[in-house]
Design an enzyme around this catalytic site. Structure first.
Site, short mmCIF file in Angstrom:
data_model
loop_
_atom_site.label_atom_id
_atom_site.label_comp_id
_atom_site.label_asym_id
_atom_site.label_seq_id
_atom_site.Cartn_x
_atom_site.Cartn_y
_atom_site.Cartn_z
N SER A 37 -41.19 28.01 49.25
CA SER A 37 -42.35 27.21 49.53
C SER A 37 -43.10 27.50 50.86
CB SER A 37 -41.84 25.51 49.51
OG SER A 37 -42.79 24.82 49.89
N ASP A 63 -43.98 25.17 44.78
CA ASP A 63 -43.54 23.98 45.41
C ASP A 63 -42.56 23.28 44.27
OD1 ASP A 63 -42.84 21.43 46.16
OD2 ASP A 63 -44.68 20.99 46.75
N TYR A 158 -29.94 12.13 52.33
CA TYR A 158 -29.47 13.53 52.16
C TYR A 158 -28.11 13.31 51.25
CZ TYR A 158 -27.28 18.05 52.43
OH TYR A 158 -26.79 19.41 52.21
#
Length: 246
Positions: A37, A63, A158
């Site tokens: 990306s 992306d 996360y």
């Protein structure tokens, strides 16, 4: 599965675990499509290493949070190399937020981490699977984390996103069988740039681990390649944490 001449797509393949996996796949004979990306220079340097060792590789930008870019990239890889046989779903992001700081785990943080770590992996798997099914043989390895098993990590968003990756692995393994195998590696601490500025904490962790070492990207790359090769394994989460979760 023999990886010789198989076309492998590695997301986030320019840095860390993805870079090591790209190089190891090429050394085992695979043709490697490295997607990135932002890390263009890193991805292109990995390509140079592979091609310099006599392998075949190319870098592509996409992306993974944009499904149209993912679909277009899968088409470009297939056009250049003929198909997609293997996928290493490695692209991930994190934010370092103390677990107790709920206020900093904002909606924007949740959206970003889920978009890349979960929805991005699903989009890549979907794009690759359509090619693999035509060949009636394919394999996917998602890169999870022990954070998804323990609930502890760089942040709550996360850890939860990686738990979702583990769930996605099992769902895809059932949805894509028998033509495509889907597994996951869940690393513990790995010596990558994610520890930049936090080396003291990483070194302090070593003494608490049964194996007394932090994994290298190359350690995890070897496991990824082995999971791609194993034709009798699907839907599994393989923990690679030097014994941290024992």
């Amino acid at each position: 599965m023999d990886l010789q001449n198989k076309v492998a797509w590695v997301t986030g393949g320019g840095t860390g675990i993805g870079r090591a996996a790209s190089i190891e796949l090429a050394r085992r004979g695979a043709i490697v499509a490295i997607s990135y990306s932002q890390s263009r220079e890193d991805a292109e340097s990995a390509v140079r290493i592979i091609n310099g060792e006599g392998g075949r590789a190319a870098a592509f930008r996409a992306d993974v949070t944009r499904e149209n870019e993912v679909a277009e990239l899968a088409g470009l890889i297939s056009e250049m190399f003929g198909t997609i046989d293997l996928l290493v779903n490695n692209a991930s992001v994190t934010r370092h937020i103390p677990m107790c700081d709920l206020d900093s785990a904002t909606e924007d943080v949740w959206d970003e981490l889920y978009a890349v770590n979960v929805k991005g992996m699903f989009a890549c798997a979907k794009a690759a699977a359509s090619r693999m099914k035509k060949n009636k043989n394919g394999a996917i390895v998602n890169v999870g984390s022990i954070a998804g098993l323990t609930g502890l990590g760089s942040s709550i968003p996360y850890a939860v996103s990686k738990a979702a990756v583990h769930g996605l692995t099992k769902s895809l393994a059932q949805a894509l069988a028998p033509e495509i195998r889907v597994n996951c590696v869940a690393p513990g601490a790995v010596a990558t740039r994610w520890w930049k500025g936090r080396e003291a904490a990483m070194n302090a962790l070593i003494g608490k681990l049964p194996l007394q070492r932090i994994a290298t990207p190359e350690d995890i790359a070897g496991i990824i390649c082995s999971l791609l090769e194993q034709e009798a394994v699907t839907g599994q989460i393989l923990t690679a944490d030097a014994g941290q979760t024992l």
